[in-house]
Design a protein around this motif. Structure first.
Motif, short mmCIF file in Angstrom:
data_model
loop_
_atom_site.label_atom_id
_atom_site.label_comp_id
_atom_site.label_asym_id
_atom_site.label_seq_id
_atom_site.Cartn_x
_atom_site.Cartn_y
_atom_site.Cartn_z
N ASN A 88 50.07 50.29 41.22
CA ASN A 88 50.90 50.52 40.21
C ASN A 88 50.32 52.12 39.29
O ASN A 88 49.86 52.04 40.72
CB ASN A 88 49.76 49.34 39.20
N LEU A 89 50.68 52.06 38.83
CA LEU A 89 49.87 53.64 38.31
C LEU A 89 49.18 54.22 37.49
O LEU A 89 48.43 53.21 36.80
CB LEU A 89 50.82 54.25 36.85
N THR A 90 47.95 54.78 37.79
CA THR A 90 46.41 55.05 37.70
C THR A 90 46.27 56.59 37.65
O THR A 90 47.15 57.57 38.93
CB THR A 90 45.55 54.12 38.20
N ASP A 91 45.01 56.62 37.12
CA ASP A 91 44.58 58.48 36.88
C ASP A 91 43.35 58.57 38.11
O ASP A 91 42.79 58.54 38.31
CB ASP A 91 44.47 58.73 35.64
N ARG A 92 42.61 56.84 38.81
CA ARG A 92 41.58 56.43 38.97
C ARG A 92 42.25 56.16 40.55
O ARG A 92 43.01 56.28 40.95
CB ARG A 92 41.31 55.90 38.37
N GLU A 93 40.77 55.78 41.16
CA GLU A 93 41.11 55.92 42.35
C GLU A 93 41.70 54.16 42.94
O GLU A 93 42.53 54.67 43.65
CB GLU A 93 40.24 56.19 43.19
N LEU A 94 41.39 53.20 42.16
CA LEU A 94 41.72 51.98 41.81
C LEU A 94 41.98 52.36 40.40
O LEU A 94 41.79 52.39 39.61
CB LEU A 94 40.49 51.35 42.41
N CYS A 95 43.75 50.98 40.15
CA CYS A 95 43.44 50.78 39.26
C CYS A 95 42.69 50.22 38.46
O CYS A 95 42.31 48.95 39.37
CB CYS A 95 45.51 50.44 38.87
N PRO A 96 42.12 49.87 37.03
CA PRO A 96 41.25 49.36 36.01
C PRO A 96 41.64 47.34 36.69
O PRO A 96 41.17 46.79 37.09
CB PRO A 96 41.98 49.37 34.54
N ILE A 97 42.86 47.12 36.94
CA ILE A 97 43.05 45.67 37.00
C ILE A 97 42.36 45.05 38.57
O ILE A 97 41.54 44.27 38.82
CB ILE A 97 44.31 45.29 37.18
N CYS A 98 42.73 46.50 39.71
CA CYS A 98 42.33 45.96 40.95
C CYS A 98 40.90 46.26 40.89
O CYS A 98 40.27 45.94 42.06
CB CYS A 98 43.02 46.65 41.65
N ALA A 99 40.35 47.09 40.52
CA ALA A 99 38.81 47.45 39.92
C ALA A 99 38.27 46.35 39.56
O ALA A 99 37.22 46.52 39.99
CB ALA A 99 38.96 48.60 39.95
N ASP A 100 38.85 46.20 38.97
CA ASP A 100 37.71 44.52 38.31
C ASP A 100 37.45 43.49 39.14
O ASP A 100 38.16 41.99 39.79
CB ASP A 100 39.00 44.43 37.47
N PRO A 101 36.80 43.59 39.33
CA PRO A 101 36.18 42.15 40.42
C PRO A 101 36.23 40.34 39.88
O PRO A 101 36.33 39.82 40.53
CB PRO A 101 34.17 42.48 40.28
N ASP A 102 36.50 40.58 38.72
CA ASP A 102 36.84 38.57 37.89
C ASP A 102 38.23 38.95 37.62
O ASP A 102 38.49 37.40 37.51
CB ASP A 102 36.69 38.82 36.09
N ARG A 103 39.52 39.37 38.35
CA ARG A 103 40.56 39.11 38.46
C ARG A 103 40.79 38.39 39.97
O ARG A 103 40.14 38.80 40.76
CB ARG A 103 41.15 40.49 38.15
N ASP A 104 41.39 37.58 39.75
CA ASP A 104 41.96 36.10 40.88
C ASP A 104 42.37 37.12 41.78
O ASP A 104 43.88 37.41 41.20
CB ASP A 104 42.36 35.43 39.92
N ARG A 105 41.61 37.43 43.01
CA ARG A 105 42.76 37.71 44.07
C ARG A 105 43.75 37.30 44.52
O ARG A 105 44.67 37.40 45.68
CB ARG A 105 42.18 38.39 45.04
N SER A 106 43.86 35.89 44.60
CA SER A 106 44.34 34.94 45.12
C SER A 106 45.56 34.46 44.85
O SER A 106 46.93 33.97 45.54
CB SER A 106 44.03 33.67 45.55
N VAL A 107 46.11 34.97 43.57
CA VAL A 107 47.59 35.02 42.41
C VAL A 107 48.24 36.20 43.13
O VAL A 107 47.37 36.87 42.30
CB VAL A 107 47.52 34.49 41.50
N LEU A 108 48.92 36.75 42.47
CA LEU A 108 49.64 38.16 42.92
C LEU A 108 51.14 38.14 42.34
O LEU A 108 51.80 37.34 42.24
CB LEU A 108 49.93 38.57 44.97
#
Lengths: 200, 200
Positions: free
Chosen positions: A63-83
């Motif tokens: 995804n597009l971002t101006d940070r190192e990781l996008c805020p969604i990938c950087a968010d520890p609360d997102r469920d990484r088992s569903v893509l």
């Protein structure tokens, strides 16, 4: 649609290259820019350069971002088992507005379109496969649009991923909210029928 | 409508300032620019800067041009005794597409609009009066649009010029009410020109 003023035509052509801007609108936008002060022009050109310079793809989800990781990938609360696999950054924005999805995304940056010379190689499918390699993803939701190209891309991805043992799902197709049955086209109606669900 | 990517929001805001571009379209255009190569970005920003730098007002008619005199004022075959007063450069372009007008123009660069703080001082009326001072202009066609502001401006100009003994005419009502000049079709515009009537 030449105006007889070369520098104006050149600017109008630049606007006409943008999606959804016709010749006449492009001329109108170019004329509007002429009314700008030097400072306004600088703000516009710097915004363009700075966006190009600062924004890149998230190394995880593309995804597009101006940070190192996008805020969604950087968010520890997102469920990484569903893509959720989407066509572009706008689709991510649309899903994020709904707020009901708590998984993560994978942005394809295009749809397979042989007519326009877009082959599977042009999409971020290699990156998608490498994300699935450690077995932590349990479900891939293919959320490309319900267009010919969206469907073709979804089919391609399903064939690619199913052998890996991951669960591949597709967004439901049916009657949109507020849609009157009589105005639904035949394909929509037949899909809504196929996808019917028990009401209990 | 924030995307969460600051540089993208800043660019989208720049697009949203342009006429007829809503928030959602602005975001779409900003995303399209991100797909551009560095060279594409440079072409766009240079076109913007170069248009601003090269294009100025014709010292005779106030129309936009990149030459010393605009091509219409520089053309010895145009009839300098008939002067068509228009709101902006787009109106000149619309008339020139019709090709039935052989006089010259005077561009007001706006319409009187007290609601938006645009008083007669903001228009090129002083320049218009000075063009009329040598008595060589026999007729002034007031070709502002058939909108409230267009009509108000036409009335103002008629009151200003009639005492000078010049014939002041107005485009015929062939233009639909509320219609912007640039969107009028060629027959409507051509008939409106033919049917112009004296304003005294």
């Amino acid at each position: 649609m030449s105006t007889g003023i070369e520098a104006l035509d050149v600017l109008a052509e630049q606007f006409a290259r943008l999606p959804g801007i016709g010749r006449k609108s492009a001329q109108r936008l170019a004329l509007a820019v002429l009314e700008y002060s030097e400072d306004d022009i600088t703000s516009f050109t710097s915004a363009m350069q700075s966006a190009k310079e600062k924004i890149h793809r998230c190394p995880v989800c593309e995804n597009l971002t101006d940070r190192e990781l996008c805020p969604i990938c950087a968010d520890p609360d997102r469920d990484r088992s569903v893509l959720c696999v989407v066509e572009d950054a706008r689709a991510v924005m649309a899903f994020e507005r709904v707020r009901s999805f708590r998984g993560v995304y994978h942005v394809l940056h295009g749809l397979i379109s042989p007519m326009n010379g877009i082959t599977p190689d042009a999409l971020t499918l290699r990156e998608l496969l490498s994300r699935l390699s450690d077995g932590s993803v349990r479900e891939v939701i293919v959320a490309t649009g319900a267009t010919t190209e969206g469907e073709a891309t979804a089919m391609y991805i399903a064939r690619l991923l199913t052998p890996l043992g991951v669960r591949v799902t597709r967004l439901a197709h049916g009657i949109p909210y507020g849609g009157e049955l009589e105005y639904a086209d035949e394909i929509t109606l037949s899909r809504a029928l196929e996808g019917r669900r028990s009401m209990d």
